[in-house]
Design a protein around this motif. Structure first.
Motif, PDB file in Angstrom:
ATOM      1  N   HIS A 283       0.833  -1.313  -0.052  1.00 59.62           N
ATOM      2  CA  HIS A 283      -0.112   0.056   0.045  1.00 59.62           C
ATOM      3  C   HIS A 283       0.900   1.250  -0.007  1.00 59.62           C
ATOM      4  O   HIS A 283       0.832   2.125  -1.137  1.00 59.62           O
ATOM      5  N   GLN A 284       1.741   1.295   0.717  1.00 60.15           N
ATOM      6  CA  GLN A 284       2.708   2.452   1.038  1.00 60.15           C
ATOM      7  C   GLN A 284       3.400   2.540  -0.236  1.00 60.15           C
ATOM      8  O   GLN A 284       3.628   3.741  -0.785  1.00 60.15           O
ATOM      9  N   SER A 285       4.087   1.531  -0.639  1.00 58.84           N
ATOM     10  CA  SER A 285       5.032   1.469  -1.590  1.00 58.84           C
ATOM     11  C   SER A 285       4.368   2.028  -3.021  1.00 58.84           C
ATOM     12  O   SER A 285       4.898   2.659  -3.668  1.00 58.84           O
ATOM     13  N   PHE A 286       3.238   1.565  -3.317  1.00 55.18           N
ATOM     14  CA  PHE A 286       2.460   2.039  -4.318  1.00 55.18           C
ATOM     15  C   PHE A 286       2.136   3.572  -4.514  1.00 55.18           C
ATOM     16  O   PHE A 286       2.379   4.224  -5.319  1.00 55.18           O
ATOM     17  N   ASN A 287       1.804   3.919  -3.340  1.00 59.40           N
ATOM     18  CA  ASN A 287       1.302   5.458  -3.324  1.00 59.40           C
ATOM     19  C   ASN A 287       2.602   6.146  -3.341  1.00 59.40           C
ATOM     20  O   ASN A 287       2.580   7.187  -3.966  1.00 59.40           O
ATOM     21  N   ALA A 288       3.806   5.522  -2.836  1.00 63.11           N
ATOM     22  CA  ALA A 288       5.137   6.343  -2.995  1.00 63.11           C
ATOM     23  C   ALA A 288       5.533   6.583  -4.493  1.00 63.11           C
ATOM     24  O   ALA A 288       6.235   7.585  -4.876  1.00 63.11           O
ATOM     25  N   TYR A 289       5.433   5.417  -5.146  1.00 62.23           N
ATOM     26  CA  TYR A 289       6.027   5.397  -6.395  1.00 62.23           C
ATOM     27  C   TYR A 289       5.335   5.337  -7.711  1.00 62.23           C
ATOM     28  O   TYR A 289       5.477   5.242  -8.890  1.00 62.23           O
ATOM     29  N   GLU A 294      -2.290   8.498 -11.759  1.00 65.29           N
ATOM     30  CA  GLU A 294      -3.124   7.497 -11.408  1.00 65.29           C
ATOM     31  C   GLU A 294      -3.332   7.682  -9.727  1.00 65.29           C
ATOM     32  O   GLU A 294      -2.814   8.451  -9.131  1.00 65.29           O
ATOM     33  N   PRO A 295      -4.865   7.140  -9.413  1.00 59.20           N
ATOM     34  CA  PRO A 295      -5.116   7.627  -8.078  1.00 59.20           C
ATOM     35  C   PRO A 295      -4.536   6.794  -7.139  1.00 59.20           C
ATOM     36  O   PRO A 295      -3.787   5.633  -7.374  1.00 59.20           O
ATOM     37  N   ARG A 296      -4.441   7.213  -5.919  1.00 52.72           N
ATOM     38  CA  ARG A 296      -3.752   6.523  -4.689  1.00 52.72           C
ATOM     39  C   ARG A 296      -4.663   5.566  -4.214  1.00 52.72           C
ATOM     40  O   ARG A 296      -5.923   5.447  -4.687  1.00 52.72           O
ATOM     41  N   VAL A 297      -4.147   4.410  -3.547  1.00 54.30           N
ATOM     42  CA  VAL A 297      -4.839   3.488  -2.826  1.00 54.30           C
ATOM     43  C   VAL A 297      -5.062   4.017  -1.493  1.00 54.30           C
ATOM     44  O   VAL A 297      -4.191   4.793  -0.710  1.00 54.30           O
ATOM     45  N   ASN A 298      -6.578   4.163  -1.109  1.00 59.10           N
ATOM     46  CA  ASN A 298      -6.783   4.799   0.225  1.00 59.10           C
ATOM     47  C   ASN A 298      -7.471   3.810   1.229  1.00 59.10           C
ATOM     48  O   ASN A 298      -7.755   2.440   0.772  1.00 59.10           O
ATOM     49  N   LEU A 300     -10.517   3.224   1.553  1.00 62.15           N
ATOM     50  CA  LEU A 300     -11.728   2.750   0.955  1.00 62.15           C
ATOM     51  C   LEU A 300     -11.303   1.586  -0.196  1.00 62.15           C
ATOM     52  O   LEU A 300     -12.013   0.790  -0.251  1.00 62.15           O
ATOM     53  N   THR A 301     -10.197   1.814  -0.656  1.00 65.10           N
ATOM     54  CA  THR A 301      -9.663   1.242  -1.994  1.00 65.10           C
ATOM     55  C   THR A 301      -8.738  -0.184  -1.545  1.00 65.10           C
ATOM     56  O   THR A 301      -8.386  -0.919  -2.357  1.00 65.10           O
ATOM     57  N   LEU A 302      -8.340   0.133  -0.083  1.00 61.80           N
ATOM     58  CA  LEU A 302      -7.306  -0.989   0.250  1.00 61.80           C
ATOM     59  C   LEU A 302      -7.655  -2.454   0.365  1.00 61.80           C
ATOM     60  O   LEU A 302      -6.878  -3.140  -0.252  1.00 61.80           O
ATOM     61  N   HIS A 303      -9.083  -2.636   0.158  1.00 54.63           N
ATOM     62  CA  HIS A 303      -9.500  -4.110  -0.136  1.00 54.63           C
ATOM     63  C   HIS A 303      -9.141  -4.789  -1.294  1.00 54.63           C
ATOM     64  O   HIS A 303      -9.169  -5.948  -1.499  1.00 54.63           O
ATOM     65  N   ARG A 304      -8.856  -3.882  -2.143  1.00 55.24           N
ATOM     66  CA  ARG A 304      -8.730  -4.267  -3.551  1.00 55.24           C
ATOM     67  C   ARG A 304      -7.246  -4.799  -3.955  1.00 55.24           C
ATOM     68  O   ARG A 304      -6.882  -5.455  -4.950  1.00 55.24           O
ATOM     69  N   ILE A 305      -6.332  -4.444  -2.812  1.00 60.25           N
ATOM     70  CA  ILE A 305      -5.104  -5.287  -2.890  1.00 60.25           C
ATOM     71  C   ILE A 305      -5.086  -6.494  -2.322  1.00 60.25           C
ATOM     72  O   ILE A 305      -5.428  -6.838  -1.380  1.00 60.25           O
ATOM     73  N   GLN A 306      -4.608  -7.502  -3.329  1.00 59.80           N
ATOM     74  CA  GLN A 306      -4.450  -8.793  -3.252  1.00 59.80           C
ATOM     75  C   GLN A 306      -2.822  -9.150  -3.068  1.00 59.80           C
ATOM     76  O   GLN A 306      -2.353  -8.882  -4.095  1.00 59.80           O
ATOM     77  N   CYS A 307      -2.358  -9.621  -2.113  1.00 62.79           N
ATOM     78  CA  CYS A 307      -0.746 -10.011  -1.889  1.00 62.79           C
ATOM     79  C   CYS A 307      -0.346 -11.172  -1.356  1.00 62.79           C
ATOM     80  O   CYS A 307      -1.199 -11.841  -0.544  1.00 62.79           O
ATOM     81  N   SER A 308       0.756 -11.392  -1.420  1.00 60.46           N
ATOM     82  CA  SER A 308       1.634 -12.459  -0.645  1.00 60.46           C
ATOM     83  C   SER A 308       1.378 -12.134   0.999  1.00 60.46           C
ATOM     84  O   SER A 308       1.456 -10.707   1.057  1.00 60.46           O
ATOM     85  N   HIS A 309       1.390 -12.992   1.797  1.00 62.34           N
ATOM     86  CA  HIS A 309       0.989 -12.978   3.469  1.00 62.34           C
ATOM     87  C   HIS A 309       2.541 -12.411   3.749  1.00 62.34           C
ATOM     88  O   HIS A 309       2.706 -11.817   4.802  1.00 62.34           O
ATOM     89  N   ARG A 310       3.702 -13.092   3.277  1.00 62.88           N
ATOM     90  CA  ARG A 310       4.830 -12.920   3.543  1.00 62.88           C
ATOM     91  C   ARG A 310       5.793 -13.025   2.483  1.00 62.88           C
ATOM     92  O   ARG A 310       5.418 -13.603   1.498  1.00 62.88           O
ATOM     93  N   LEU A 311       7.052 -12.863   2.872  1.00 65.31           N
ATOM     94  CA  LEU A 311       8.067 -13.233   1.944  1.00 65.31           C
ATOM     95  C   LEU A 311       8.294 -14.573   1.721  1.00 65.31           C
ATOM     96  O   LEU A 311       8.321 -15.278   2.487  1.00 65.31           O
TER      97      LEU A 311
END
Length: 406
Positions: A283-289, A294-298, A300-311
């Motif tokens: 979330h933070q990396s996307f908004n920074a770079y 394009e719009p930021r993830v906030n 309200l839209t955080l639920h749209r991120i699907q990601c790995s749970h860990r490295l």
């Protein structure tokens, strides 16, 4: 009075000249006959899978000049193939290879950045399919979309005369090689790196190709999760993380990776049970770079991120058997793309790895088509197997570095 020594020498020289001339004529006739045999030689080719690698393999088979006929089979219908929204990033080496097959990048929807071309997978496949269909008039060509590969399909589409070549490019979940009785075993090797992936789907955004974004040497403040960050950067032997953002605005993908190490942060992110940590990092990396337009993830839209749970450890799996001769059917089989080698980490450049494997396809088809005996076939297979191994080895050495760390 008998012949002199000079006369005998002259006669011997003339006989030798006649013998040499005869041998040259025989050699010339043999070479001409062999040349004619090679020109007339050909093979029937069956390609399984109409993804980017399968379609490119079919075009490579046609470019070899030794395909007497070709059949392409794909389980998905045409509409499903052309609707694929994922973005493909074609590297300079891939572009050189594809241009030899007829790719017209100038008339393809996409964008350029640093000699790489970005386009949607569906658009790319439609273009390759149109190139393939242009060959219908000059040789037997069957394109069977929406058709499942089976032994029955193979028997109906093989030539009754040797040789026949089957190119399997049906992806990592394909079953074609098993149907043919080829071992499904993989060799799994570490790429000496850790990574995590994320995807953001935003239906309100445009589905257009977009250049990728890279950031290097990133460090994350994880003190909110109980991670002691004091003096973490000072004197640290680790180079930090590498981030890539790629894909269209509608389907955004992120890849986060770092070289393998036993640093405190890496250990923490590999073993944490808190699934929200990686989501917040992305979330933070996307908004920074992200791109400014394009719009930021906030929240309200955080639920749209699907990601790995860990490295996780980044691994390359490649087949132990990538080429074989099925003696019972007199069929040469080669396995390409993700059916041959697959990474458990998405870099957005996977198609390039598959195209690397195809660089020896024309040579294989030529050698098999012009083979005199089984020894020639085995030599052709040995060269193809060696090339496949070299592709996997080169990727372990340089591929991840070029895709993420440069």
């Amino acid at each position: 009075m008998g012949p002199t020594e000079a006369q005998l020498a002259r006669v011997a020289l003339e006989a030798a000249a006649v013998l040499v001339a005869a041998l040259l004529v025989v050699a010339a006739l043999k070479a001409a006959s062999e040349g004619l045999r090679r020109r007339r030689a050909g093979a029937w080719v069956v390609v399984v899978g109409a993804g980017p690698v399968g379609l490119s393999a079919a075009l490579a088979a046609l470019r070899s000049g030794k395909a007497r006929g070709l059949a392409l089979v794909e389980a998905r219908p045409r509409a499903a193939l052309l609707a694929r929204p994922q973005q493909v990033a074609l590297q300079p080496r891939s572009l050189r290879f594809l241009r030899r097959l007829g790719l017209d990048v100038d008339n393809l929807e996409g964008c350029w950045e640093q000699e790489r071309f970005f386009t949607r997978l569906g658009v790319f496949q439609e273009h390759l399919l149109s190139l393939l269909e242009r060959h219908r008039r000059r040789l037997p060509l069957r394109i069977c979309l929406g058709t499942k590969f089976s032994e029955d399909f193979l028997k109906k589409n093989l030539s009754s005369n040797w040789p026949n070549i089957v190119i399997i490019a049906d992806g990592s979940c394909g079953e074609s090689s098993t149907i043919l009785g080829i071992s499904p075993e993989y060799t799994v090797e570490s790429c000496n790196a850790y990574g995590a992936n994320a995807a953001i789907e935003r239906p309100d955004q445009r589905q257009v190709p977009t250049p990728e974004i890279r950031a290097h040497g990133l460090y994350f403040d994880l003190s909110a999760y109980g991670m002691d960050m004091s003096n973490m950067r000072k004197g640290s032997s680790t180079p930090g993380f590498h981030l890539k953002i790629y894909g269209t605005f509608r389907n955004r993908y992120l890849a986060l990776a770092c070289p393998a190490s036993d640093s405190k942060v890496v250990r923490f992110l590999r073993h944490t049970l808190n699934s929200t940590i990686m989501k917040n990092i992305f979330h933070q990396s996307f908004n920074a770079y992200k791109m400014d337009i394009e719009p930021r993830v906030n929240e309200l839209t955080l639920h749209r991120i699907q990601c790995s749970h860990r490295l996780f450890e980044i691994m390359l799996s490649h087949r132990r058997v990538t080429a074989a001769l099925l003696e019972r059917d007199n069929v040469v089989v080669t396995i390409e793309g993700e059916a041959a080698r697959v990474l458990n980490f998405d870099t957005g450049c996977g198609v390039n790895l598959g195209l690397r494997g195809l660089e020896s396809t024309e040579e294989l088809i030529y050698k098999v088509a012009t083979a005199i005996d089984q020894h020639d076939i085995f030599e052709a297979l040995a060269a193809k197997i060696q090339h496949s191994k070299q592709v996997a080895e080169d990727f372990k050495q340089n591929g991840l570095f070029a895709a993420m760390f440069e």
